[in-house]
Design a protein around this motif. Sequence first.
Motif, PDB file in Angstrom:
ATOM      1  N   PRO A   1       5.391   9.233   9.089  1.00 34.43           N
ATOM      2  CA  PRO A   1       4.441   8.387   8.364  1.00 34.43           C
ATOM      3  C   PRO A   1       3.907   9.074   7.109  1.00 34.43           C
ATOM      4  O   PRO A   1       3.643  10.286   7.108  1.00 34.43           O
ATOM      5  CB  PRO A   1       3.321   8.155   9.381  1.00 34.43           C
ATOM      6  N   VAL A   2       3.752   8.289   6.064  1.00 31.31           N
ATOM      7  CA  VAL A   2       3.224   8.772   4.788  1.00 31.31           C
ATOM      8  C   VAL A   2       1.976   7.966   4.453  1.00 31.31           C
ATOM      9  O   VAL A   2       1.974   6.734   4.575  1.00 31.31           O
ATOM     10  CB  VAL A   2       4.271   8.616   3.664  1.00 31.31           C
ATOM     11  N   ARG A   3       0.924   8.653   4.053  1.00 31.28           N
ATOM     12  CA  ARG A   3      -0.297   7.976   3.599  1.00 31.28           C
ATOM     13  C   ARG A   3      -0.483   8.282   2.124  1.00 31.28           C
ATOM     14  O   ARG A   3      -0.364   9.423   1.699  1.00 31.28           O
ATOM     15  CB  ARG A   3      -1.529   8.450   4.383  1.00 31.28           C
ATOM     16  N   LEU A   4      -0.793   7.243   1.382  1.00 32.78           N
ATOM     17  CA  LEU A   4      -0.988   7.379  -0.061  1.00 32.78           C
ATOM     18  C   LEU A   4      -2.444   7.109  -0.400  1.00 32.78           C
ATOM     19  O   LEU A   4      -2.987   6.064  -0.047  1.00 32.78           O
ATOM     20  CB  LEU A   4      -0.081   6.391  -0.805  1.00 32.78           C
ATOM     21  N   MET A   5      -3.081   8.075  -1.079  1.00 34.28           N
ATOM     22  CA  MET A   5      -4.452   7.865  -1.517  1.00 34.28           C
ATOM     23  C   MET A   5      -4.496   6.709  -2.522  1.00 34.28           C
ATOM     24  O   MET A   5      -3.635   6.584  -3.395  1.00 34.28           O
ATOM     25  CB  MET A   5      -5.004   9.125  -2.185  1.00 34.28           C
ATOM     26  N   HIS A   6      -5.493   5.853  -2.369  1.00 33.32           N
ATOM     27  CA  HIS A   6      -5.608   4.644  -3.182  1.00 33.32           C
ATOM     28  C   HIS A   6      -7.087   4.424  -3.473  1.00 33.32           C
ATOM     29  O   HIS A   6      -7.942   4.741  -2.636  1.00 33.32           O
ATOM     30  CB  HIS A   6      -5.014   3.459  -2.409  1.00 33.32           C
ATOM     31  N   PRO A   7      -7.423   3.885  -4.653  1.00 35.67           N
ATOM     32  CA  PRO A   7      -8.847   3.701  -4.980  1.00 35.67           C
ATOM     33  C   PRO A   7      -9.624   2.859  -3.978  1.00 35.67           C
ATOM     34  O   PRO A   7     -10.813   3.096  -3.757  1.00 35.67           O
ATOM     35  CB  PRO A   7      -8.793   3.013  -6.352  1.00 35.67           C
ATOM     36  N   ARG A   8      -8.980   1.866  -3.353  1.00 37.66           N
ATOM     37  CA  ARG A   8      -9.711   1.003  -2.402  1.00 37.66           C
ATOM     38  C   ARG A   8      -9.659   1.536  -0.980  1.00 37.66           C
ATOM     39  O   ARG A   8     -10.631   1.468  -0.234  1.00 37.66           O
ATOM     40  CB  ARG A   8      -9.132  -0.414  -2.438  1.00 37.66           C
ATOM     41  N   TYR A   9      -8.486   2.044  -0.557  1.00 41.64           N
ATOM     42  CA  TYR A   9      -8.312   2.516   0.814  1.00 41.64           C
ATOM     43  C   TYR A   9      -6.978   3.245   0.883  1.00 41.64           C
ATOM     44  O   TYR A   9      -6.057   2.948   0.120  1.00 41.64           O
ATOM     45  CB  TYR A   9      -8.314   1.366   1.823  1.00 41.64           C
TER      46      TYR A   9
END
Length: 372
Positions: free
Chosen positions: A234-242
Amino acid sequence: MSEPSKEQPKIAILGAGLLGRLLAFSLRNDAFIELFDQDSGQAEDSSAILAAAMLAPLAESADASKGIMQLGELALNTWPRLLQQLPEKIFFQRKGSLLLAFEQDRGSLLNFERNLKGDNYRKVGAQQIHALESEINPRFAQGLFLPDEGQLDNRQLLTVLGKVLRAQTNIRWHSNSFAQIAEQRVLLNGEEYGCFDWIIDCRGLGAKDTQTDLRGVRGEVIRLHAPDVTLNRPVRLMHPRYPIYIAPKPDHLFVVGATQIETEDRRQPTLRSAMELLSACFSVHSGFAEAEILQIQSGLRPAYLDNEPQMRVKGRVISLNGLFRHGYLLSPVMVDLCRSYLLGETIDARYQQAIPQLMKIESTGEAIKELA
């Protein structure tokens, strides 16, 4: 269908989502069970069917308590033993998770790292990211690698559990049945039904008729088939909303979603959210451009005000609820605690510290046993 023995308790379980199925499976040799399922038996109405089923206690600790993280770590070690008891193999992976951020989102990544409640992770740069995931966008030059985290295939699990439970002679499965609880009694489609030693409420948001402090937290999920994409974890990408997650499943299937949206809006995903999720996929791996969109759905996760689960006991009724976005992470712990309480077994010593904080044991009417 066998009749209950005098030695075995007769237990009603309301709700056949993840918790209801796991609990019935755990008790299958120790009780006569009636499982009340509001849908057809395929878990269509359960938030468990939409989940990515990531088992990520450290990553979740950025927005949760240390107690949640510790219980999640215990559950992560429990899952392999639980899955080995099933007659069919369920996809289970423990290759860690990778958190990524573009340069403009460096601040979000640093803030995420500061909020982690543990230290079992390492910072990675471009070279280390490439070694972990050779196909992703080479523009990623910063991230965090959490090596002990995992995931499983939620839909495989729900299907296999359903098959096993239906084959049990001491389990009666009521599909398309609207069950409620009224004064320690089960109401089935508005009529009083049967007599039970214990009633266990696993209805999620369906329990709002008796628990006014429950709320729904919206999640939006896209399922993709992307033959041109290979991700190892799994990969999580930082995003301005979530933060946006991309969870790879077998056969180049991917579950993509956002962690949480504070609303009980039951509409299908919005254009804005769908575009954000799909754009995030493409920014991580250009091969997603040719992915087939299999499903775009939204759902509500049940949560209490503190976003932590509770096991509530009132007389002969036990409620397991409020797992928020930690359903797959914490469900084995909740099932173990409930089973131990029902059968008078000793609680796993590793849970003891977390019980006062997370498990709210109440008594109304007759006395109840102490958790010990």
